[in-house]
Design an enzyme around this catalytic site. Structure first.
Site, mmCIF file in Angstrom:
data_model
loop_
_atom_site.group_PDB
_atom_site.id
_atom_site.type_symbol
_atom_site.label_atom_id
_atom_site.label_comp_id
_atom_site.label_asym_id
_atom_site.label_seq_id
_atom_site.Cartn_x
_atom_site.Cartn_y
_atom_site.Cartn_z
ATOM 1 N N LYS A 88 -1.134 5.516 -6.160
ATOM 2 C CA LYS A 88 -0.074 6.435 -5.721
ATOM 3 C C LYS A 88 -0.182 7.832 -6.345
ATOM 4 O O LYS A 88 0.220 8.814 -5.734
ATOM 5 C CB LYS A 88 1.303 5.838 -6.031
ATOM 6 C CG LYS A 88 1.633 4.568 -5.249
ATOM 7 C CD LYS A 88 1.824 4.851 -3.775
ATOM 8 C CE LYS A 88 2.322 3.634 -3.022
ATOM 9 N NZ LYS A 88 2.453 3.882 -1.573
ATOM 10 N N GLU A 110 10.781 8.313 -2.000
ATOM 11 C CA GLU A 110 11.261 6.940 -1.850
ATOM 12 C C GLU A 110 10.313 6.035 -2.626
ATOM 13 O O GLU A 110 9.157 6.390 -2.839
ATOM 14 C CB GLU A 110 11.293 6.558 -0.367
ATOM 15 C CG GLU A 110 9.994 5.997 0.204
ATOM 16 C CD GLU A 110 8.788 6.951 0.205
ATOM 17 O OE1 GLU A 110 7.648 6.440 0.199
ATOM 18 O OE2 GLU A 110 8.973 8.183 0.191
ATOM 19 N N SER A 377 -5.514 -1.977 -5.697
ATOM 20 C CA SER A 377 -4.648 -0.800 -5.563
ATOM 21 C C SER A 377 -3.742 -0.537 -6.757
ATOM 22 O O SER A 377 -3.318 0.596 -6.974
ATOM 23 C CB SER A 377 -3.802 -0.916 -4.301
ATOM 24 O OG SER A 377 -3.034 -2.105 -4.323
#
Length: 400
Positions: A88, A110, A377
């Site tokens: 991210k 969010e 991830s």
């Protein structure tokens, strides 16, 4: 692959946002189009990826998993080793630079599993933005460590209590905030979702994952992998991983989506398997909905996959058959979470555990002498308490 036109991927994508956001989205598209070609922006983005995030992330040969699964050779693209523990941060830094170039003083985001919220809070601290993170109340409880970290970094966390109080509601609240404060605020969308140009921006900023992985594997093995797997909620890590391999037709691409507790409505977040075309959060995509077109609540043991839609580019890739998407149940994901920890010494995120579950099936299908790459991830420290709670409940139910 046909080049997307005006924010569309085949029939999916586009911009279906409230009129109040039209000007902001057009400004964002115009600014991003210029920045994308700017050597200064690219240099600055590359600087932070290297010196702050710690890129390139390693490509690791998973010797013990390869041996245990008894099929294809397993390779891990280690996004868990980035600063903040997931992919991210790549997107958060890129969008923070975009926000700064637009003169915005405030950023919002969010978050579901909290990893995007954490990444946004991190760049908010680093660049000096006033930062607010919207997070469903359910996710604040099950991802409490990340919620606490977000506050520690100086960001305001705004728990959302409406509806299912998870990622969909957090996204809706962030969009409302943006509509009210558009002059001062940039909304750092965390996944490859939302109105154009967000799916393209997020994909471009995350494509570093696949670009690195492709180069690293080719340098190591003098060829490309036979298959690549990533988990898919909104789909940012997956589209970032797949993008570099899109034209390599002999490289099979697989997405793992959340099968939850089963195939009945409300039990899963398997948007590509069960979704129908519709409109959600400003884009046309596949959505889990009933016959009346109402969105059905999503479920996944993993907060980051608990979303009733999917990025429009994934909807297109599923429709064209370039990527195959498979469902993984909560139980299968929990099994993979524990297995990878014990065999490879890596505690992976619950989201990522879904990808490992699909990879285990594929390893046997592909067989020996084939190479299978997994986008790891994120790391799973955020999930340890929740996994133990869920497994504890499972044991208690068995005892009754």
């Amino acid at each position: 692959m046909a080049k997307e036109k005006a924010g569309y991927f085949g029939e999916f994508g586009g911009r279906y946002a409230p009129e109040i956001l039209t000007e902001a989205l057009e400004e964002l598209e115009s600014v991003y189009t210029k920045l994308k070609k700017s050597k200064k922006f690219q240099k600055e983005f590359a600087y932070y990826l290297k010196n702050y995030v710690g890129r390139p992330s390693p490509l690791t040969y998973a010797e013990r998993l390869t041996e245990t699964w008894g099929g294809a050779r397993i390779w891990l693209k280690r996004e868990d080793l980035n600063h903040t523990g997931a992919h991210k941060i790549n997107n958060a830094i890129g969008q923070a630079l975009i926000a700064r170039s637009m003169g915005k003083k405030r950023i919002i985001a969010e978050t579901g599993a909290g990893q995007h919220g954490l990444a946004t809070a991190t760049v908010g601290a680093m660049f000096g933005f006033d930062t607010t993170i919207y997070m469903g109340q359910v996710d604040v409880l099950r991802q409490n460590l990340n919620a606490k970290k977000i506050q520690m970094l100086g960001s305001k966390i705004s728990p959302v209590t409406s509806g299912e109080a998870t990622l969909k509601e957090a996204t809706s609240e962030a969009m409302r905030d943006w509509a009210l404060n558009v002059k001062t605020t940039h909304y750092i969308v965390g996944s490859a979702i939302g109105p154009h140009p967000f799916p393209t921006i997020v994909r471009d900023l995350q494509s570093i994952i696949g670009e690195e992985a492709r180069k690293q594997f080719k340098k190591s093995e003098q060829k490309l992998p036979d298959a690549v797997v990533a988990c898919v909620g909104g789909g940012s890590n997956a589209i970032g991983m797949f993008h570099a391999f899109m034209e390599d037709k002999h490289v099979a691409l697989y997405g793992a989506e959340a099968g939850g507790l089963g195939p009945n409505p409300g039990q899963h977040s398997a948007t590509i398997t069960f979704g129908k075309p519709g409109f959600l959060h400003g884009t046309k995509t596949l959505i889990i909905q009933d016959n009346a077109g109402q969105i059905v609540p999503a479920h996944s043991v993993s907060a980051g996959l608990d979303y009733p839609g999917v990025g429009p580019e994934h909807a297109h890739l599923a429709q064209t058959g370039r990527v195959q998407y498979r469902m993984v149940t909560d139980e299968e994901a929990l099994t993979s979470f524990l297995e990878v920890s014990r065999i490879e010494g890596i505690i992976v995120a619950l989201e990522t555990a879904h990808a490992f579950s699909v990879a285990k099936q594929l390893a046997k299908e592909l067989g020996k002498k084939k190479d299978l790459m997994i986008c790891l991830s994120g790391r799973g420290d955020k999930d340890v308490v929740e996994v133990l709670r869920v497994l504890g409940e499972g044991k208690n139910e068995q005892n009754h």
